[in-house]
Design a protein around this motif. Structure first.
Motif, short mmCIF file in Angstrom:
data_model
loop_
_atom_site.label_atom_id
_atom_site.label_comp_id
_atom_site.label_asym_id
_atom_site.label_seq_id
_atom_site.Cartn_x
_atom_site.Cartn_y
_atom_site.Cartn_z
N LEU A 19 0.55 -0.98 -0.13
CA LEU A 19 0.27 -0.29 -0.13
C LEU A 19 1.16 1.30 -0.32
CD1 LEU A 19 -2.92 -1.08 2.86
CD2 LEU A 19 -3.30 -1.01 0.45
N THR A 20 0.54 2.44 -0.63
CA THR A 20 1.04 3.47 -0.56
C THR A 20 0.50 4.13 0.63
OG1 THR A 20 -0.50 4.93 -1.79
CG2 THR A 20 0.80 3.50 -2.71
N GLN A 21 1.16 5.66 1.01
CA GLN A 21 0.75 6.02 2.24
C GLN A 21 -0.20 6.32 1.87
OE1 GLN A 21 4.30 8.81 2.77
NE2 GLN A 21 4.96 7.82 3.89
N LYS A 22 -0.81 7.18 0.95
CA LYS A 22 -1.88 8.09 0.07
C LYS A 22 -3.42 6.45 0.49
CE LYS A 22 -4.50 10.71 -3.78
NZ LYS A 22 -4.35 11.76 -4.80
N GLN A 23 -2.64 5.80 0.08
CA GLN A 23 -3.87 4.79 0.79
C GLN A 23 -4.36 4.43 1.68
OE1 GLN A 23 -1.70 2.39 -2.28
NE2 GLN A 23 -3.24 1.16 -4.06
N LEU A 24 -2.93 3.64 2.42
CA LEU A 24 -3.40 3.45 3.60
C LEU A 24 -3.77 5.18 4.35
CD1 LEU A 24 -3.35 1.49 6.43
CD2 LEU A 24 -1.24 2.92 6.76
N GLY A 25 -4.60 5.74 4.16
CA GLY A 25 -4.21 7.06 4.18
C GLY A 25 -6.25 6.96 4.18
N GLN A 26 -6.71 6.52 3.06
CA GLN A 26 -7.95 6.70 2.35
C GLN A 26 -8.55 5.62 3.40
OE1 GLN A 26 -7.39 5.38 -1.60
NE2 GLN A 26 -7.75 8.49 -2.21
N LEU A 27 -7.84 4.43 3.51
CA LEU A 27 -8.55 3.25 4.32
C LEU A 27 -8.71 3.43 5.88
CD1 LEU A 27 -6.44 0.03 3.50
CD2 LEU A 27 -8.83 0.60 2.99
N ILE A 28 -8.21 4.66 6.26
CA ILE A 28 -8.67 4.78 7.75
C ILE A 28 -9.01 6.18 7.80
CG2 ILE A 28 -6.13 2.59 8.30
CD1 ILE A 28 -4.97 5.62 9.29
N GLY A 29 -9.41 6.99 6.72
CA GLY A 29 -9.67 8.37 6.48
C GLY A 29 -9.00 9.31 7.48
N LYS A 30 -7.65 8.94 7.21
CA LYS A 30 -6.56 9.77 7.59
C LYS A 30 -5.94 10.62 5.75
CE LYS A 30 -6.49 10.21 11.88
NZ LYS A 30 -6.98 10.67 12.49
N THR A 31 -5.08 11.61 6.10
CA THR A 31 -4.66 11.85 4.40
C THR A 31 -3.36 11.47 4.51
OG1 THR A 31 -3.01 14.01 6.81
CG2 THR A 31 -4.96 14.65 5.11
N GLU A 32 -2.90 11.53 3.64
CA GLU A 32 -0.90 10.93 3.34
C GLU A 32 -0.16 11.52 4.06
OE1 GLU A 32 1.62 10.72 -0.37
OE2 GLU A 32 -0.13 11.43 -0.91
N SER A 33 -0.27 13.39 4.10
CA SER A 33 0.42 13.73 5.22
C SER A 33 0.37 12.73 6.73
CB SER A 33 0.15 15.46 4.83
OG SER A 33 0.71 15.73 6.03
N SER A 34 -1.04 12.52 7.22
CA SER A 34 -1.21 12.56 8.30
C SER A 34 0.14 11.12 8.83
CB SER A 34 -2.41 12.05 8.86
OG SER A 34 -3.00 12.93 9.34
N ILE A 35 -0.08 10.33 7.36
CA ILE A 35 0.57 8.99 7.20
C ILE A 35 2.27 9.09 7.25
CG2 ILE A 35 0.96 6.87 6.19
CD1 ILE A 35 -2.26 6.99 7.46
N GLN A 36 2.51 10.13 6.96
CA GLN A 36 3.83 10.47 6.93
C GLN A 36 4.43 10.90 7.90
OE1 GLN A 36 3.93 13.79 4.23
NE2 GLN A 36 4.20 11.71 1.90
N LYS A 37 3.68 11.26 8.78
CA LYS A 37 3.85 12.16 10.47
C LYS A 37 4.10 11.21 11.02
CE LYS A 37 1.98 16.51 8.76
NZ LYS A 37 1.08 17.62 9.13
N TYR A 38 2.88 10.18 10.35
CA TYR A 38 2.85 8.44 11.78
C TYR A 38 4.42 8.08 11.58
CZ TYR A 38 -2.12 9.51 12.70
OH TYR A 38 -2.97 10.39 12.52
N GLU A 39 4.59 8.32 10.16
CA GLU A 39 5.34 6.75 10.28
C GLU A 39 7.00 7.57 10.28
OE1 GLU A 39 5.63 5.70 6.00
OE2 GLU A 39 3.82 4.43 6.10
N SER A 40 7.27 8.79 10.01
CA SER A 40 8.37 9.24 10.52
C SER A 40 8.37 9.64 11.97
CB SER A 40 8.33 10.62 10.25
OG SER A 40 7.89 11.55 10.56
N GLY A 41 7.49 8.96 12.76
CA GLY A 41 7.39 9.88 13.98
C GLY A 41 7.64 10.77 14.47
N TYR A 42 7.04 11.47 13.64
CA TYR A 42 6.73 13.37 14.09
C TYR A 42 5.99 13.24 14.97
CZ TYR A 42 9.99 14.26 10.98
OH TYR A 42 11.85 15.36 10.18
N THR A 43 5.13 12.33 15.12
CA THR A 43 3.42 13.10 14.95
C THR A 43 3.04 11.83 15.95
OG1 THR A 43 2.81 14.29 13.63
CG2 THR A 43 0.59 13.09 15.16
N GLU A 44 2.59 11.50 17.48
CA GLU A 44 1.96 9.96 18.59
C GLU A 44 1.12 9.97 17.55
OE1 GLU A 44 1.50 8.64 22.51
OE2 GLU A 44 2.18 10.43 22.56
N VAL A 45 1.27 8.38 16.98
CA VAL A 45 -0.32 7.92 16.99
C VAL A 45 -1.25 7.72 17.90
CG1 VAL A 45 -0.61 6.21 14.92
CG2 VAL A 45 0.87 7.08 14.63
#
Length: 144
Positions: A19-45
């Motif tokens: 899955l791309t970050q965009k696809q995962l974001g769509q599946l969970i109702g989040k933006t691609e940017s949110s997924i990028q922040k989660y994966e980089s560790g910038y944002t606590e999930v």
């Protein structure tokens, strides 16, 4: 648990599910940017989001929180990728926020998500090429 470790586990499981970050974001109702922040560790999930991510990746929540289990699962792939890069003259290092590609006496700072997109492309291309070979030589198939 460390945000970066959880983010790394999310990234590895997402990539494993192709899955791309965009696809995962769509599946969970989040933006691609949110997924990028989660994966980089910038944002606590938030735990509720982790549960939705785990459900959509068809894994147990513990797989995202269990550093050792997830790392063991994908460690061979990471080692193979790093060995491949090294074999073609590139050394890959990780900084706090980026990947550093070293080649011919120079270093290049690359964002994590772009580098991991490259890894996705390499893996997918290799899988497609192998499938083509198997298809071409399907008449040589035998049971192991």
């Amino acid at each position: 648990m460390d945000n970066r470790q959880i983010g790394n586990n999310i990234r590895k499981m997402r990539k494993y599910r192709k899955l791309t970050q965009k696809q995962l974001g769509q599946l969970i109702g989040k933006t691609e940017s949110s997924i990028q922040k989660y994966e980089s560790g910038y944002t606590e999930v938030p735990r509720s989001v982790l549960e939705v991510i785990a459900e959509n990746l068809d894994i147990h929540l513990a797989d995202l929180l269990d550093v050792e289990g997830v790392i063991d699962l994908y460690n061979d792939y990471d080692i193979a990728a790093m060995n491949y890069y090294k074999s073609i003259g590139y050394k890959i290092d990780y900084s706090d926020d980026n990947i550093i590609i070293k080649h011919n006496g120079y270093g290049y700072i690359i964002p994590f998500d772009l580098f991991f997109s490259l890894e996705d492309s390499l893996r997918l291309n290799a899988e497609q090429e192998i499938e083509l070979l198997i298809s071409k030589y399907r008449n040589t198939k035998f049971k192991l």
